[in-house]
Design a protein around this motif. Structure first.
Motif, PDB file in Angstrom:
ATOM      1  N   GLN A   1     -20.034 -30.394 -17.910  1.00 25.10           N
ATOM      2  CA  GLN A   1     -21.074 -31.315 -17.440  1.00 25.10           C
ATOM      3  C   GLN A   1     -20.390 -32.441 -16.683  1.00 25.10           C
ATOM      4  O   GLN A   1     -19.542 -33.129 -17.255  1.00 25.10           O
ATOM      5  CB  GLN A   1     -21.821 -31.887 -18.650  1.00 25.10           C
ATOM      6  CG  GLN A   1     -22.890 -32.898 -18.304  1.00 25.10           C
ATOM      7  CD  GLN A   1     -23.372 -33.628 -19.570  1.00 25.10           C
ATOM      8  OE1 GLN A   1     -22.680 -34.474 -20.124  1.00 25.10           O
ATOM      9  NE2 GLN A   1     -24.541 -33.270 -20.039  1.00 25.10           N
TER      10      GLN A   1
ATOM     11  N   VAL B   1     -21.217 -35.858 -14.366  1.00 20.53           N
ATOM     12  CA  VAL B   1     -22.328 -36.753 -14.035  1.00 20.53           C
ATOM     13  C   VAL B   1     -22.072 -37.406 -12.679  1.00 20.53           C
ATOM     14  O   VAL B   1     -21.007 -37.983 -12.457  1.00 20.53           O
ATOM     15  CB  VAL B   1     -22.456 -37.847 -15.123  1.00 20.53           C
ATOM     16  CG1 VAL B   1     -23.616 -38.780 -14.801  1.00 20.53           C
ATOM     17  CG2 VAL B   1     -22.627 -37.223 -16.504  1.00 20.53           C
TER      18      VAL B   1
ATOM     19  N   LEU C   1     -27.814 -36.016 -13.392  1.00 24.92           N
ATOM     20  CA  LEU C   1     -27.363 -34.727 -13.937  1.00 24.92           C
ATOM     21  C   LEU C   1     -28.028 -33.547 -13.210  1.00 24.92           C
ATOM     22  O   LEU C   1     -28.260 -32.510 -13.793  1.00 24.92           O
ATOM     23  CB  LEU C   1     -27.683 -34.659 -15.434  1.00 24.92           C
ATOM     24  CG  LEU C   1     -26.642 -35.282 -16.373  1.00 24.92           C
ATOM     25  CD1 LEU C   1     -27.156 -35.325 -17.793  1.00 24.92           C
ATOM     26  CD2 LEU C   1     -25.315 -34.524 -16.312  1.00 24.92           C
TER      27      LEU C   1
END
Ligand code: NDP
Length: 260
Positions: free
Chosen positions: A102, A104, A164
């Motif tokens: 992930q 950002v 995101l």
């Protein structure tokens, strides 16, 4: 506080389980818990030292495990890993397709390399694992044995989370892919599922792209009683331990106190 282990005994005895992203977080916890419940496990990730530690712990507890250092974005390497698992343990009947990253950033920052990294791992890596192991799952199901393809998605798949967009897009892909694969593979008795966790205390925030954001997410995680990797591992084990005609397919797991 981690979930009390709910399952007892060895309900996963005879199962051969492979997990990607198994060197830390949910993948590592899943490997150890599934092994404790009787499964033979193969752990895949890039950090071989971490994988070796897991194998050592599983074996010390009387279980069977193997570590394969592999970058799942490398399709040929994932196929080679599947061949190694087949040679050592036989036909894989549970795949926890879990590796993910992930990062950002706002879209106008144009961090195209970070976009690509997430797409390469969360989508192409996930597909490489499916390509390499699906024949095992269909074989297992055809022999009347259980067969599970369990993909790690996220609550990000269906929610609007700031900065995101790319990550959430990759997770939406995984959730929708899961629904479609279930339709194709269910009639062959392969169970297909996505776990969509909310906040879990793992290393994920350490890889988000900058230290301020890591700190921000870690503060969120420390602010409430978030999920632990063991909670996801127990959920996964429960899904796999159900009778083979029961497919828990789309499982959202929130920390109770998480609002968004
Ligand atoms: P971790 O960062 O602890 O685990 C990520 C795993 O992916 C590591 O084992 C890492 O190992 C592996 N990995 C990363 N890149 C590659 C690669 N190229 N090839 C093979 N393996 C790779 O985080 P989590 O346990 O949280 O993440 C697991 C999954 O859960 C991810 O898909 C994530 O998106 C998802 N998720 C996490 C949530 C959370 O709050 N933590 C919430 C919802 C979903 P290595 O670096 O050794 O290769």
């Amino acid at each position: 506080m981690a979930m009390t282990a709910l399952l007892t005994g060895t309900p996963l005895s005879g199962r051969i389980a492979v997990m990607s992203g198994a060197s830390s977080g949910m993948g590592a916890a899943a490997a150890e818990r599934l092994a404790e419940l009787g499964a033979t496990v193969a752990v895949l990730a890039r950090r071989k030292d971490r994988l070796d530690d897991i194998v050592e712990r599983v074996e010390a507890a009387g279980g069977s495990a193997m570590a394969i250092a592999v970058d799942v974005t490398d399709r040929a390497a994932v196929q080679a890993a599947a061949d190694q698992v087949a040679e050592r343990f036989g036909t894989t009947d549970l795949v926890f397709n879990n590796a993910g990253v992930q990062i950002v950033s706002g879209i106008e920052e144009l961090k195209v390399d970070d976009w690509q990294r997430q797409i390469d791992l969360n989508i192409s890596g996930l597909m490489n694992v499916i390509a390499a192991f699906l024949p095992h799952l269909t074989d297992s199901a055809a022999q009347g044995r259980p067969a599970d393809l369990i993909n790690t998605s996220s609550i990000a798949a269906t929610r609007i989370l700031p900065r995101l967009s790319i990550y959430s897009g990759t997770k939406a892909y995984i959730s929708q892919l899961t629904r479609l694969l279930r339709v194709e593979l269910g009639p062959k008795m392969v169970r297909v599922a996505a776990i969509e966790p909310g906040m879990v205390d793992t290393e994920l925030p350490d890889h988000v792209g900058n230290t301020d954001t890591s700190q921000y997410i870690n503060d969120l995680i420390n602010g409430i009683d978030v999920l632990q990797s063991a909670d996801i591992a127990e959920t996964l084990a429960f899904m796999a331990a159900l009778p083979r005609h029961v497919n828990l397919s789309e499982i959202t797991v929130f920390p109770t106190a998480q609002a968004l």
